[in-house]
Write a protein that holds these residues in place. Structure first.
Motif, PDB file in Angstrom:
ATOM      1  N   THR A 119      46.161  26.178 -22.349  1.00  0.00           N
ATOM      2  CA  THR A 119      45.520  27.494 -22.291  1.00  0.00           C
ATOM      3  C   THR A 119      45.021  27.921 -23.674  1.00  0.00           C
ATOM      4  O   THR A 119      43.978  28.552 -23.783  1.00  0.00           O
ATOM      5  CB  THR A 119      46.467  28.563 -21.697  1.00  0.00           C
ATOM      6  N   VAL A 120      45.748  27.538 -24.723  1.00  0.00           N
ATOM      7  CA  VAL A 120      45.272  27.852 -26.075  1.00  0.00           C
ATOM      8  C   VAL A 120      43.954  27.102 -26.313  1.00  0.00           C
ATOM      9  O   VAL A 120      42.991  27.659 -26.837  1.00  0.00           O
ATOM     10  CB  VAL A 120      46.339  27.524 -27.147  1.00  0.00           C
ATOM     11  N   ALA A 121      43.907  25.830 -25.880  1.00  0.00           N
ATOM     12  CA  ALA A 121      42.667  25.050 -26.051  1.00  0.00           C
ATOM     13  C   ALA A 121      41.512  25.708 -25.287  1.00  0.00           C
ATOM     14  O   ALA A 121      40.380  25.724 -25.755  1.00  0.00           O
ATOM     15  CB  ALA A 121      42.879  23.617 -25.563  1.00  0.00           C
ATOM     16  N   ASP A 122      41.809  26.278 -24.116  1.00  0.00           N
ATOM     17  CA  ASP A 122      40.753  26.918 -23.319  1.00  0.00           C
ATOM     18  C   ASP A 122      40.098  28.090 -24.058  1.00  0.00           C
ATOM     19  O   ASP A 122      38.897  28.301 -23.943  1.00  0.00           O
ATOM     20  CB  ASP A 122      41.324  27.459 -21.993  1.00  0.00           C
ATOM     21  N   VAL A 123      40.905  28.897 -24.771  1.00  0.00           N
ATOM     22  CA  VAL A 123      40.308  30.084 -25.408  1.00  0.00           C
ATOM     23  C   VAL A 123      39.879  29.837 -26.854  1.00  0.00           C
ATOM     24  O   VAL A 123      39.199  30.679 -27.444  1.00  0.00           O
ATOM     25  CB  VAL A 123      41.256  31.322 -25.364  1.00  0.00           C
ATOM     26  N   THR A 124      40.257  28.674 -27.417  1.00  0.00           N
ATOM     27  CA  THR A 124      39.943  28.401 -28.821  1.00  0.00           C
ATOM     28  C   THR A 124      38.450  28.501 -29.176  1.00  0.00           C
ATOM     29  O   THR A 124      38.112  29.159 -30.163  1.00  0.00           O
ATOM     30  CB  THR A 124      40.541  27.042 -29.260  1.00  0.00           C
ATOM     31  N   TYR A 144      60.730  23.241 -19.005  1.00  0.00           N
ATOM     32  CA  TYR A 144      60.098  23.391 -17.683  1.00  0.00           C
ATOM     33  C   TYR A 144      60.491  24.729 -17.072  1.00  0.00           C
ATOM     34  O   TYR A 144      61.619  25.203 -17.255  1.00  0.00           O
ATOM     35  CB  TYR A 144      60.534  22.248 -16.763  1.00  0.00           C
ATOM     36  N   VAL A 145      59.528  25.333 -16.378  1.00  0.00           N
ATOM     37  CA  VAL A 145      59.819  26.589 -15.681  1.00  0.00           C
ATOM     38  C   VAL A 145      59.438  26.425 -14.221  1.00  0.00           C
ATOM     39  O   VAL A 145      58.596  25.596 -13.875  1.00  0.00           O
ATOM     40  CB  VAL A 145      59.019  27.780 -16.271  1.00  0.00           C
ATOM     41  N   MET A 146      60.068  27.261 -13.372  1.00  0.00           N
ATOM     42  CA  MET A 146      59.698  27.266 -11.959  1.00  0.00           C
ATOM     43  C   MET A 146      58.477  28.168 -11.828  1.00  0.00           C
ATOM     44  O   MET A 146      58.538  29.356 -12.142  1.00  0.00           O
ATOM     45  CB  MET A 146      60.840  27.833 -11.111  1.00  0.00           C
ATOM     46  N   ALA A 147      57.365  27.607 -11.423  1.00  0.00           N
ATOM     47  CA  ALA A 147      56.147  28.425 -11.340  1.00  0.00           C
ATOM     48  C   ALA A 147      55.171  27.819 -10.356  1.00  0.00           C
ATOM     49  O   ALA A 147      55.430  26.769  -9.763  1.00  0.00           O
ATOM     50  CB  ALA A 147      55.504  28.545 -12.710  1.00  0.00           C
ATOM     51  N   GLU A 148      54.065  28.519 -10.236  1.00  0.00           N
ATOM     52  CA  GLU A 148      52.970  28.021  -9.391  1.00  0.00           C
ATOM     53  C   GLU A 148      51.788  27.942 -10.364  1.00  0.00           C
ATOM     54  O   GLU A 148      51.450  28.942 -11.012  1.00  0.00           O
ATOM     55  CB  GLU A 148      52.761  29.028  -8.251  1.00  0.00           C
ATOM     56  N   PRO A 149      51.216  26.739 -10.561  1.00  0.00           N
ATOM     57  CA  PRO A 149      50.285  26.525 -11.671  1.00  0.00           C
ATOM     58  C   PRO A 149      49.124  27.521 -11.765  1.00  0.00           C
ATOM     59  O   PRO A 149      48.840  28.018 -12.851  1.00  0.00           O
ATOM     60  CB  PRO A 149      49.769  25.104 -11.447  1.00  0.00           C
ATOM     61  N   ASP A 150      48.462  27.839 -10.643  1.00  0.00           N
ATOM     62  CA  ASP A 150      47.311  28.747 -10.732  1.00  0.00           C
ATOM     63  C   ASP A 150      47.715  30.122 -11.245  1.00  0.00           C
ATOM     64  O   ASP A 150      47.021  30.730 -12.056  1.00  0.00           O
ATOM     65  CB  ASP A 150      46.658  28.937  -9.348  1.00  0.00           C
ATOM     66  N   GLY A 151      48.854  30.606 -10.742  1.00  0.00           N
ATOM     67  CA  GLY A 151      49.333  31.922 -11.156  1.00  0.00           C
ATOM     68  C   GLY A 151      49.670  31.929 -12.637  1.00  0.00           C
ATOM     69  O   GLY A 151      49.269  32.833 -13.380  1.00  0.00           O
ATOM     70  N   LEU A 152      50.376  30.894 -13.071  1.00  0.00           N
ATOM     71  CA  LEU A 152      50.792  30.829 -14.475  1.00  0.00           C
ATOM     72  C   LEU A 152      49.566  30.743 -15.387  1.00  0.00           C
ATOM     73  O   LEU A 152      49.507  31.391 -16.440  1.00  0.00           O
ATOM     74  CB  LEU A 152      51.710  29.615 -14.681  1.00  0.00           C
ATOM     75  N   LEU A 153      48.586  29.977 -14.955  1.00  0.00           N
ATOM     76  CA  LEU A 153      47.342  29.839 -15.714  1.00  0.00           C
ATOM     77  C   LEU A 153      46.678  31.211 -15.870  1.00  0.00           C
ATOM     78  O   LEU A 153      46.225  31.583 -16.950  1.00  0.00           O
ATOM     79  CB  LEU A 153      46.409  28.902 -14.927  1.00  0.00           C
ATOM     80  N   HIS A 154      46.657  31.962 -14.773  1.00  0.00           N
ATOM     81  CA  HIS A 154      46.035  33.288 -14.793  1.00  0.00           C
ATOM     82  C   HIS A 154      46.737  34.183 -15.831  1.00  0.00           C
ATOM     83  O   HIS A 154      46.084  34.887 -16.604  1.00  0.00           O
ATOM     84  CB  HIS A 154      46.134  33.905 -13.395  1.00  0.00           C
ATOM     85  N   VAL A 155      48.061  34.157 -15.840  1.00  0.00           N
ATOM     86  CA  VAL A 155      48.815  35.022 -16.763  1.00  0.00           C
ATOM     87  C   VAL A 155      48.526  34.637 -18.217  1.00  0.00           C
ATOM     88  O   VAL A 155      48.204  35.489 -19.052  1.00  0.00           O
ATOM     89  CB  VAL A 155      50.334  34.935 -16.463  1.00  0.00           C
ATOM     90  N   HIS A 157      45.962  32.958 -19.458  1.00  0.00           N
ATOM     91  CA  HIS A 157      44.572  33.247 -19.829  1.00  0.00           C
ATOM     92  C   HIS A 157      44.377  34.728 -20.086  1.00  0.00           C
ATOM     93  O   HIS A 157      43.733  35.118 -21.046  1.00  0.00           O
ATOM     94  CB  HIS A 157      43.622  32.789 -18.717  1.00  0.00           C
ATOM     95  N   ASN A 158      44.944  35.540 -19.215  1.00  0.00           N
ATOM     96  CA  ASN A 158      44.763  36.977 -19.371  1.00  0.00           C
ATOM     97  C   ASN A 158      45.353  37.493 -20.677  1.00  0.00           C
ATOM     98  O   ASN A 158      44.708  38.249 -21.417  1.00  0.00           O
ATOM     99  CB  ASN A 158      45.424  37.673 -18.187  1.00  0.00           C
ATOM    100  N   LEU A 159      46.596  37.086 -20.981  1.00  0.00           N
ATOM    101  CA  LEU A 159      47.240  37.575 -22.202  1.00  0.00           C
ATOM    102  C   LEU A 159      46.536  37.036 -23.449  1.00  0.00           C
ATOM    103  O   LEU A 159      46.362  37.751 -24.440  1.00  0.00           O
ATOM    104  CB  LEU A 159      48.728  37.197 -22.212  1.00  0.00           C
ATOM    105  N   LEU A 160      46.122  35.764 -23.389  1.00  0.00           N
ATOM    106  CA  LEU A 160      45.425  35.184 -24.546  1.00  0.00           C
ATOM    107  C   LEU A 160      44.057  35.840 -24.733  1.00  0.00           C
ATOM    108  O   LEU A 160      43.656  36.147 -25.862  1.00  0.00           O
ATOM    109  CB  LEU A 160      45.253  33.668 -24.362  1.00  0.00           C
TER     110      LEU A 160
END
Ligand code: ADP
Length: 265
Positions: A119-124, A144-155, A157-160
């Motif tokens: 995600t850092v690479a995405d906004v760089t 490792y965390v328990m997550a769902e990839p699309d949701g985690l990606l959204h979070v 990206h939004n914060l970054l």
């Protein structure tokens, strides 16, 4: 709030009785009010750019500019406002989707390090346009965390995106991950204006923006981003907060925690 209803009935001796039933409708009233507020806010968010689009379209019809440059100027404003509406609608759909998904999410182990780097690479590239750089602080070993990839990606990206949006030119954004035993805590810290304590929980409410004027409305900023992040993080069984008040913290610092997991099987 209590609602009362009367139900006619017969007792065991066959005599007519009225049974009074009390219903606690506090929750229903609250969600009705929530819906009303949502519709009012959403209408406002969409009507402002729509009014501008209509105004410019009418001007173009009533007084067609003879100079193509003038026409282009008006049409660019129309397009900017339409883009803003598009972003607001996408945010509303994302919020509705995250609220609906709730319990049906399939959580699986996800690599924290992979998400940080990706995600850092995405906004760089976007951040680099203003000289903004990132520092990643994470343990050597992957977590490792328990997550769902699309949701985690959204979070992420939004914060970054917010961190970059509010950073001064040449600012530094620090992204960290820490294992606190049961969960992994991810934090994103910037060197922007920060968020005062009075606003620190409100920023997670739908349509809440600290200062309506700080960002031009064409940016697509509707005050829904953090509400969506909070919904997603809660769906993932975690929590999110703002805590940019440490001595050496100059800007905003958003953190969220997710349950730790072992590596995928
Ligand atoms: P928006 O779409 O307006 O960015 P968000 O829900 O993402 O909506 O954020 C809500 C408000 O919180 C923003 O309008 C802004 O006032 C504040 N905010 C969010 N992130 C930051 C940040 N990194 N630094 C300063 N203020 C922030």
């Amino acid at each position: 709030t209590v609602e009362l209803s009367a139900v006619p009935s017969l007792d065991h001796q066959g005599e007519a009785k009225i049974i009074l039933v009390f219903h606690d409708i506090t929750e229903m009233k609250r969600s009705e009010k929530g819906l009303k507020d949502f519709v009012a806010n959403a209408s406002h968010q969409l009507r402002t750019p729509l009014t501008s689009i209509k105004g410019y379209a009418e001007t173009l019809i009533d007084n067609p500019p003879s100079n193509p440059e003038d026409a282009k100027f008006f049409l660019e404003i129309v397009l900017k406002n339409a883009d803003h509406m598009d972003k607001v609608i996408s945010s509303m759909l994302a919020l509705a989707k995250s609220e609906q998904m709730g319990k049906q999410l399939k959580l699986a182990p996800v690599s924290g390090r992979e998400f940080l780097n990706r995600t850092v690479a995405d906004v760089t590239p976007w951040a680099a346009e203003r000289g903004i750089t990132f520092r990643i602080q994470a343990p050597e070993d992957d977590m490792y965390v328990m997550a769902e990839p699309d949701g985690l990606l959204h979070v992420f990206h939004n914060l970054l995106n917010n961190a970059v949006k509010y950073s001064p030119d040449n600012g530094k954004v620090t992204v960290s991950a820490e294992d606190d035993g049961e969960s992994i805590v991810f934090c994103i810290e910037d060197q922007g204006p920060g968020i005062s304590r009075e606003h620190s929980t409100k920023v997670f409410e739908r349509f809440y923006r600290v200062d309506e004027n700080t960002i031009d409305s064409s940016s697509g900023s509707a005050g829904l981003g953090l509400a969506i992040c909070r919904r997603i993080v809660r769906n993932l069984g975690g929590e999110i907060w703002h805590d940019g008040y440490g001595e050496d913290i100059r800007g905003a610092r958003f953190c969220f925690r997710l349950n730790k997991s072992g590596p995928p099987a």
